[in-house]
Design a protein around this motif. Structure first.
Motif, PDB file in Angstrom:
ATOM      1  N   PHE A  33      45.475  45.159  33.280  1.00 34.38           N
ATOM      2  CA  PHE A  33      46.145  44.994  34.570  1.00 34.38           C
ATOM      3  C   PHE A  33      46.101  43.541  35.038  1.00 34.38           C
ATOM      4  O   PHE A  33      46.920  42.755  34.604  1.00 34.38           O
ATOM      5  CB  PHE A  33      45.536  45.976  35.571  1.00 34.38           C
ATOM      6  N   PRO A  34      45.165  43.112  35.891  1.00 31.38           N
ATOM      7  CA  PRO A  34      45.164  41.714  36.317  1.00 31.38           C
ATOM      8  C   PRO A  34      44.370  40.856  35.330  1.00 31.38           C
ATOM      9  O   PRO A  34      43.722  41.364  34.422  1.00 31.38           O
ATOM     10  CB  PRO A  34      44.449  41.777  37.670  1.00 31.38           C
ATOM     11  N   ASP A  35      44.394  39.551  35.573  1.00 31.98           N
ATOM     12  CA  ASP A  35      43.593  38.642  34.752  1.00 31.98           C
ATOM     13  C   ASP A  35      42.107  38.753  35.093  1.00 31.98           C
ATOM     14  O   ASP A  35      41.253  38.493  34.251  1.00 31.98           O
ATOM     15  CB  ASP A  35      44.056  37.192  34.967  1.00 31.98           C
ATOM     16  N   GLU A  36      41.822  39.131  36.326  1.00 28.58           N
ATOM     17  CA  GLU A  36      40.441  39.294  36.769  1.00 28.58           C
ATOM     18  C   GLU A  36      40.390  40.447  37.765  1.00 28.58           C
ATOM     19  O   GLU A  36      41.282  40.601  38.600  1.00 28.58           O
ATOM     20  CB  GLU A  36      39.960  38.005  37.442  1.00 28.58           C
ATOM     21  N   ALA A  37      39.334  41.249  37.676  1.00 26.71           N
ATOM     22  CA  ALA A  37      39.122  42.349  38.620  1.00 26.71           C
ATOM     23  C   ALA A  37      37.696  42.230  39.151  1.00 26.71           C
ATOM     24  O   ALA A  37      36.750  42.101  38.375  1.00 26.71           O
ATOM     25  CB  ALA A  37      39.322  43.701  37.946  1.00 26.71           C
ATOM     26  N   VAL A  38      37.583  42.264  40.462  1.00 28.05           N
ATOM     27  CA  VAL A  38      36.276  42.200  41.103  1.00 28.05           C
ATOM     28  C   VAL A  38      36.177  43.426  42.004  1.00 28.05           C
ATOM     29  O   VAL A  38      36.909  43.530  42.987  1.00 28.05           O
ATOM     30  CB  VAL A  38      36.121  40.909  41.945  1.00 28.05           C
ATOM     31  N   LEU A  39      35.320  44.370  41.629  1.00 34.87           N
ATOM     32  CA  LEU A  39      35.143  45.568  42.447  1.00 34.87           C
ATOM     33  C   LEU A  39      33.953  46.379  41.970  1.00 34.87           C
ATOM     34  O   LEU A  39      33.521  46.250  40.827  1.00 34.87           O
ATOM     35  CB  LEU A  39      36.398  46.452  42.432  1.00 34.87           C
ATOM     36  N   ASP A  40      33.425  47.170  42.870  1.00 35.06           N
ATOM     37  CA  ASP A  40      32.423  48.186  42.551  1.00 35.06           C
ATOM     38  C   ASP A  40      33.098  49.517  42.806  1.00 35.06           C
ATOM     39  O   ASP A  40      33.712  49.699  43.864  1.00 35.06           O
ATOM     40  CB  ASP A  40      31.185  48.064  43.446  1.00 35.06           C
ATOM     41  N   ALA A  41      32.981  50.451  41.871  1.00 33.58           N
ATOM     42  CA  ALA A  41      33.618  51.764  42.019  1.00 33.58           C
ATOM     43  C   ALA A  41      32.797  52.631  42.962  1.00 33.58           C
ATOM     44  O   ALA A  41      32.239  53.652  42.591  1.00 33.58           O
ATOM     45  CB  ALA A  41      33.785  52.422  40.661  1.00 33.58           C
ATOM     46  N   VAL A  42      32.736  52.191  44.215  1.00 30.28           N
ATOM     47  CA  VAL A  42      31.989  52.883  45.262  1.00 30.28           C
ATOM     48  C   VAL A  42      32.885  52.938  46.498  1.00 30.28           C
ATOM     49  O   VAL A  42      33.400  51.894  46.931  1.00 30.28           O
ATOM     50  CB  VAL A  42      30.687  52.120  45.606  1.00 30.28           C
ATOM     51  N   VAL A  50      43.060  39.535  40.593  1.00 31.64           N
ATOM     52  CA  VAL A  50      43.521  38.156  40.523  1.00 31.64           C
ATOM     53  C   VAL A  50      44.467  38.015  39.334  1.00 31.64           C
ATOM     54  O   VAL A  50      44.102  38.358  38.209  1.00 31.64           O
ATOM     55  CB  VAL A  50      42.332  37.185  40.356  1.00 31.64           C
ATOM     56  N   TRP A  51      45.673  37.530  39.597  1.00 26.65           N
ATOM     57  CA  TRP A  51      46.629  37.207  38.548  1.00 26.65           C
ATOM     58  C   TRP A  51      46.731  35.689  38.495  1.00 26.65           C
ATOM     59  O   TRP A  51      47.076  35.058  39.492  1.00 26.65           O
ATOM     60  CB  TRP A  51      47.994  37.813  38.834  1.00 26.65           C
ATOM     61  N   GLY A  52      46.410  35.118  37.346  1.00 27.92           N
ATOM     62  CA  GLY A  52      46.454  33.677  37.170  1.00 27.92           C
ATOM     63  C   GLY A  52      45.074  33.056  37.285  1.00 27.92           C
ATOM     64  O   GLY A  52      44.066  33.752  37.446  1.00 27.92           O
ATOM     65  N   ASP A  53      45.055  31.751  37.224  1.00 35.37           N
ATOM     66  CA  ASP A  53      43.830  30.970  37.282  1.00 35.37           C
ATOM     67  C   ASP A  53      43.496  30.672  38.741  1.00 35.37           C
ATOM     68  O   ASP A  53      44.340  30.163  39.485  1.00 35.37           O
ATOM     69  CB  ASP A  53      44.045  29.673  36.496  1.00 35.37           C
ATOM     70  N   ARG A  54      42.268  30.964  39.154  1.00 38.95           N
ATOM     71  CA  ARG A  54      41.873  30.741  40.551  1.00 38.95           C
ATOM     72  C   ARG A  54      42.073  29.297  41.002  1.00 38.95           C
ATOM     73  O   ARG A  54      42.260  29.049  42.181  1.00 38.95           O
ATOM     74  CB  ARG A  54      40.416  31.144  40.763  1.00 38.95           C
ATOM     75  N   SER A  55      42.020  28.345  40.084  1.00 41.83           N
ATOM     76  CA  SER A  55      42.159  26.938  40.459  1.00 41.83           C
ATOM     77  C   SER A  55      43.631  26.510  40.564  1.00 41.83           C
ATOM     78  O   SER A  55      43.915  25.401  40.995  1.00 41.83           O
ATOM     79  CB  SER A  55      41.431  26.049  39.449  1.00 41.83           C
ATOM     80  N   SER A  56      44.529  27.392  40.197  1.00 47.88           N
ATOM     81  CA  SER A  56      45.960  27.069  40.231  1.00 47.88           C
ATOM     82  C   SER A  56      46.563  27.405  41.597  1.00 47.88           C
ATOM     83  O   SER A  56      46.210  28.409  42.212  1.00 47.88           O
ATOM     84  CB  SER A  56      46.684  27.873  39.145  1.00 47.88           C
ATOM     85  N   PRO A  57      47.509  26.604  42.050  1.00 47.70           N
ATOM     86  CA  PRO A  57      48.193  26.937  43.316  1.00 47.70           C
ATOM     87  C   PRO A  57      49.054  28.198  43.183  1.00 47.70           C
ATOM     88  O   PRO A  57      49.435  28.791  44.177  1.00 47.70           O
ATOM     89  CB  PRO A  57      49.038  25.706  43.618  1.00 47.70           C
ATOM     90  N   ASP A  58      49.353  28.605  41.946  1.00 48.68           N
ATOM     91  CA  ASP A  58      50.180  29.784  41.718  1.00 48.68           C
ATOM     92  C   ASP A  58      49.370  31.069  41.583  1.00 48.68           C
ATOM     93  O   ASP A  58      49.937  32.127  41.295  1.00 48.68           O
ATOM     94  CB  ASP A  58      51.029  29.604  40.457  1.00 48.68           C
ATOM     95  N   VAL A  59      48.055  30.988  41.757  1.00 45.86           N
ATOM     96  CA  VAL A  59      47.216  32.179  41.624  1.00 45.86           C
ATOM     97  C   VAL A  59      47.647  33.216  42.666  1.00 45.86           C
ATOM     98  O   VAL A  59      48.066  32.873  43.778  1.00 45.86           O
ATOM     99  CB  VAL A  59      45.711  31.834  41.770  1.00 45.86           C
TER     100      VAL A  59
END
Length: 154
Positions: A33-42, A50-59
């Motif tokens: 799905f996304p490039d990065e997933a941050v979650l707890d299944a609670v 997050v889609w893209g690079d966090r340091s990019s303006p296009d994130v």
């Protein structure tokens, strides 16, 4: 067209436990799905996709809140709400993954709802709805393929 709910159903040759892990665990979610997933299944926990690079303006970062985590049958979250607000029907969409045992595998039912509840003008509603239809049409087959590789490697 209704533009209210997106529903998909697919058979996956894996147990509900495996499918639940793939739709609810960040290390698996980022594989389909996304490039990065941050979650707890609670239930109640906040996270983000997050889609893209966090340091990019296009994130593209989308906040989410877990609604239900009932292994191995149901995982759901609300997403798309402003990062500084609590997710409620008026400001977010609800995604539900239901895992149903089926033969030697699982029928996965995905439902995304709440488009009309957002109160968008019709053009904005159509845009978001169609964007999500296209997204699910791409990512759900990726999920099925990923589970296949995951099961084959065990």
């Amino acid at each position: 067209m209704e533009y209210g709910t997106i529903e998909r159903s697919m058979y996956i040759e894996a147990t509900p436990d495996v499918v639940y892990e793939v739709v609810s665990s960040p290390e698996h979610i980022k594989e389909w799905f996304p490039d990065e997933a941050v979650l707890d299944a609670v239930p109640g926990s906040a996270g983000e996709f997050v889609w893209g690079d966090r340091s990019s303006p296009d994130v593209y970062i989308v906040p989410l809140t877990v609604v239900d985590a009932s292994p191995p049958r149901l995982f759901s979250f609300r997403w798309g709400h402003p990062a500084d607000e609590v997710a409620v029907p008026a400001n977010s969409l609800l995604v539900e993954f239901e895992m149903v045992p089926s033969g030697t595998g699982t029928t996965l039912r995905m439902t995304e709802s709440g488009f009309r509840e957002r109160g968008w003008e019709i053009a904005t509603l159509e845009h978001h709805y169609n964007d999500h239809v296209g997204g699910w049409d791409k990512h759900l087959p990726d999920l099925v393929a990923y589970v296949g590789k995951l099961v084959a490697s065990k």
